[in-house]
Design a protein around this motif. Structure first.
Motif, PDB file in Angstrom:
ATOM      1  N   ALA A  66     -19.948 -24.075 -17.365  1.00  0.00           N
ATOM      2  CA  ALA A  66     -19.679 -25.001 -17.336  1.00  0.00           C
ATOM      3  C   ALA A  66     -20.539 -25.894 -16.058  1.00  0.00           C
ATOM      4  O   ALA A  66     -21.108 -26.857 -16.302  1.00  0.00           O
ATOM      5  CB  ALA A  66     -18.287 -25.538 -16.119  1.00  0.00           C
ATOM      6  N   VAL A  67     -20.723 -25.253 -15.206  1.00  0.00           N
ATOM      7  CA  VAL A  67     -21.825 -25.555 -14.369  1.00  0.00           C
ATOM      8  C   VAL A  67     -23.697 -25.617 -14.710  1.00  0.00           C
ATOM      9  O   VAL A  67     -24.331 -26.576 -14.838  1.00  0.00           O
ATOM     10  CB  VAL A  67     -22.273 -24.750 -12.768  1.00  0.00           C
ATOM     11  CG1 VAL A  67     -23.551 -24.676 -12.149  1.00  0.00           C
ATOM     12  CG2 VAL A  67     -20.907 -25.060 -11.745  1.00  0.00           C
ATOM     13  N   SER A  68     -23.616 -25.122 -15.709  1.00  0.00           N
ATOM     14  CA  SER A  68     -24.776 -24.438 -16.300  1.00  0.00           C
ATOM     15  C   SER A  68     -24.815 -25.533 -17.146  1.00  0.00           C
ATOM     16  O   SER A  68     -26.351 -26.200 -17.604  1.00  0.00           O
ATOM     17  CB  SER A  68     -25.499 -23.172 -16.778  1.00  0.00           C
ATOM     18  OG  SER A  68     -25.345 -21.418 -15.738  1.00  0.00           O
ATOM     19  N   GLN A  69     -24.266 -25.951 -18.288  1.00  0.00           N
ATOM     20  CA  GLN A  69     -24.108 -27.362 -18.759  1.00  0.00           C
ATOM     21  C   GLN A  69     -24.214 -28.075 -17.809  1.00  0.00           C
ATOM     22  O   GLN A  69     -25.083 -29.182 -18.819  1.00  0.00           O
ATOM     23  CB  GLN A  69     -22.750 -26.722 -19.380  1.00  0.00           C
ATOM     24  CG  GLN A  69     -22.673 -25.851 -20.539  1.00  0.00           C
ATOM     25  CD  GLN A  69     -21.246 -26.248 -21.030  1.00  0.00           C
ATOM     26  OE1 GLN A  69     -20.084 -26.182 -21.098  1.00  0.00           O
ATOM     27  NE2 GLN A  69     -20.753 -24.491 -21.665  1.00  0.00           N
ATOM     28  N   GLN A  70     -23.766 -28.691 -16.892  1.00  0.00           N
ATOM     29  CA  GLN A  70     -23.706 -29.800 -16.127  1.00  0.00           C
ATOM     30  C   GLN A  70     -25.038 -30.179 -15.873  1.00  0.00           C
ATOM     31  O   GLN A  70     -25.790 -30.693 -15.875  1.00  0.00           O
ATOM     32  CB  GLN A  70     -22.998 -29.606 -14.757  1.00  0.00           C
ATOM     33  CG  GLN A  70     -21.747 -30.155 -15.453  1.00  0.00           C
ATOM     34  CD  GLN A  70     -20.766 -31.429 -16.122  1.00  0.00           C
ATOM     35  OE1 GLN A  70     -21.551 -32.441 -15.402  1.00  0.00           O
ATOM     36  NE2 GLN A  70     -20.417 -31.302 -17.394  1.00  0.00           N
ATOM     37  N   LEU A  71     -25.668 -28.712 -15.341  1.00  0.00           N
ATOM     38  CA  LEU A  71     -27.101 -29.198 -14.534  1.00  0.00           C
ATOM     39  C   LEU A  71     -28.189 -29.186 -15.932  1.00  0.00           C
ATOM     40  O   LEU A  71     -29.053 -29.949 -16.043  1.00  0.00           O
ATOM     41  CB  LEU A  71     -27.675 -27.404 -14.571  1.00  0.00           C
ATOM     42  CG  LEU A  71     -27.152 -27.227 -12.781  1.00  0.00           C
ATOM     43  CD1 LEU A  71     -27.298 -25.943 -12.402  1.00  0.00           C
ATOM     44  CD2 LEU A  71     -27.621 -28.141 -11.900  1.00  0.00           C
ATOM     45  N   ALA A  72     -27.587 -28.378 -17.092  1.00  0.00           N
ATOM     46  CA  ALA A  72     -28.853 -28.756 -18.463  1.00  0.00           C
ATOM     47  C   ALA A  72     -28.478 -30.263 -19.292  1.00  0.00           C
ATOM     48  O   ALA A  72     -30.032 -30.370 -19.529  1.00  0.00           O
ATOM     49  CB  ALA A  72     -28.397 -27.660 -19.216  1.00  0.00           C
ATOM     50  N   GLN A  73     -27.427 -31.078 -18.562  1.00  0.00           N
ATOM     51  CA  GLN A  73     -27.236 -31.792 -18.880  1.00  0.00           C
ATOM     52  C   GLN A  73     -28.307 -32.768 -17.958  1.00  0.00           C
ATOM     53  O   GLN A  73     -28.856 -33.806 -18.846  1.00  0.00           O
ATOM     54  CB  GLN A  73     -25.247 -32.561 -19.282  1.00  0.00           C
ATOM     55  CG  GLN A  73     -25.690 -33.904 -19.958  1.00  0.00           C
ATOM     56  CD  GLN A  73     -26.325 -34.217 -21.001  1.00  0.00           C
ATOM     57  OE1 GLN A  73     -25.600 -32.932 -22.197  1.00  0.00           O
ATOM     58  NE2 GLN A  73     -26.326 -35.330 -21.357  1.00  0.00           N
ATOM     59  N   ALA A 125     -37.210 -30.703 -15.797  1.00  0.00           N
ATOM     60  CA  ALA A 125     -36.768 -29.748 -15.572  1.00  0.00           C
ATOM     61  C   ALA A 125     -36.549 -29.222 -14.063  1.00  0.00           C
ATOM     62  O   ALA A 125     -37.072 -29.495 -13.407  1.00  0.00           O
ATOM     63  CB  ALA A 125     -38.375 -27.605 -15.620  1.00  0.00           C
ATOM     64  N   LEU A 126     -35.644 -28.997 -13.650  1.00  0.00           N
ATOM     65  CA  LEU A 126     -34.904 -29.378 -11.911  1.00  0.00           C
ATOM     66  C   LEU A 126     -33.952 -28.276 -11.530  1.00  0.00           C
ATOM     67  O   LEU A 126     -34.039 -27.512 -10.661  1.00  0.00           O
ATOM     68  CB  LEU A 126     -32.819 -29.927 -12.284  1.00  0.00           C
ATOM     69  CG  LEU A 126     -33.628 -31.770 -12.891  1.00  0.00           C
ATOM     70  CD1 LEU A 126     -32.328 -31.788 -12.404  1.00  0.00           C
ATOM     71  CD2 LEU A 126     -34.489 -32.179 -12.347  1.00  0.00           C
ATOM     72  N   ILE A 127     -34.110 -26.796 -12.733  1.00  0.00           N
ATOM     73  CA  ILE A 127     -34.237 -25.131 -12.004  1.00  0.00           C
ATOM     74  C   ILE A 127     -34.967 -24.458 -12.438  1.00  0.00           C
ATOM     75  O   ILE A 127     -35.129 -24.258 -13.729  1.00  0.00           O
ATOM     76  CB  ILE A 127     -32.542 -25.046 -13.225  1.00  0.00           C
ATOM     77  CG1 ILE A 127     -31.286 -25.888 -12.317  1.00  0.00           C
ATOM     78  CG2 ILE A 127     -32.646 -23.370 -12.608  1.00  0.00           C
ATOM     79  CD1 ILE A 127     -31.247 -25.937 -11.136  1.00  0.00           C
TER      80      ILE A 127
END
Length: 313
Positions: A33-40, A48-50
């Protein structure tokens, strides 16, 4: 460009905790869920933030810039919540407290009882964690209030990012097995005794090491125990002597151990530690202030209870 502030909080936690897994734990989300929030969030800002080119997750330069703004957004929201409480008749909301067992039992439980009567919409949430892990949780914002203990001989925790308030000075007592016909009248009589010691990072462990240094002996630590319940049980069974704070003696049945008359053992200090206010007003959160006030009232009532209890053991 629309940026969802909820996703900013996710980015902020990843930056503060150094990875997706720890951020997920702090936010009570799954790592996916964290990865999905970051991707969104990356889709929202178009950058690109990560940095995913390495095994460990790290922020790109753009990610670090946005995480800095996320900190400021969180501070503004905290200030807004503080200001809005002025327009409400009753204080409300959760307060996350990290503490250790004796304080939970004898301070936080009475304080919570008083809070429920006076401010039923305040929701104390207790987490049994102490020492460096608890301090880390406070710094990261996972808890709002930390109750600490340390030997009085050590310097008070002093950091610009933290605010420390003394709650209680808890005198140490030396307890011996009930079968001892002649309780010790001096520390020298305990030089060769087997000790049930606390961990070196705990207040009672620090007290024993300090006492041994002052009197020039090496304590024979037969057992090293974290909690006071097992420590007192071992003393009651005749396996050694121990240093315990007076607060721990509230849980001892009458006659189970003998409390020596030695009074030069020192004390531990119990402190309430919070993050220093970073708001424009400089005032503490009013809900947190009320909770600390209730805790201070509960500690003030301990003295009479302890006097009566020590007369019985």
């Amino acid at each position: 460009m629309e940026i969802d502030p909820r996703r900013l909080r996710v980015l902020r936690e990843v930056a503060r905790r150094g990875g997706v897994m720890r951020a997920a734990e702090a936010l009570h989300l799954t790592p996916s869920a964290v990865s999905q929030q970051l991707a969104q969030l990356e889709r929202e800002v178009g950058l690109a933030l990560i940095d995913r080119s390495q095994r460990s997750v790290s922020l790109t330069p753009a990610g670090r810039v946005l995480a800095g703004y996320a900190d400021r957004v969180e501070e503004e929201l905290t200030e807004a919540r503080r200001e809005l409480t002025r327009f409400t008749e009753r204080l409300a909301g959760p307060v996350r407290i990290a503490a250790f067992p004796t304080v939970i039992t004898h301070v936080l439980v009475p304080a919570m009882r008083a809070l429920k009567e006076r401010h039923p919409r305040i929701e104390p949430v207790i987490h049994e964690v102490y020492g460096q892990p608890a301090l880390q949780e406070l710094r990261l914002g996972a808890v709002d209030l930390l109750i600490t203990e340390q030997d009085m001989s050590l310097p008070v925790l002093s950091q610009p990012s933290l605010s420390t308030r003394l709650l209680y000075v808890d005198e140490y007592r030396i307890v011996v097995p009930p079968g001892w016909t002649d309780p010790p009248s001096t520390i020298d009589e305990l030089v060769r005794a087997p000790w049930i010691a606390g961990e070196p990072h705990q207040a009672c462990g620090q007290a024993l090491d300090r006492l041994a240094g002052l009197h020039g002996f090496e304590p024979r630590k037969t057992h090293v125990i974290t909690e006071f319940g097992p420590t007192l049980a071992l003393v009651a069974a005749g396996h050694g002597v121990a240093i315990v704070p007076a607060l721990a003696l509230l849980d001892v049945p009458e006659g189970e151990v003998r409390v020596s008359d030695l009074r030069d053992v020192g004390a531990r200090r119990i402190d309430a530690v919070t993050r220093a206010s970073r708001t424009r007003s400089g005032e503490p959160d009013p809900v947190l202030g009320v909770v600390i006030g209730a805790i201070e009232e509960a500690t003030a009532e301990l003295e009479a209870s302890l006097r009566g209890r020590l007369a019985q053991v």
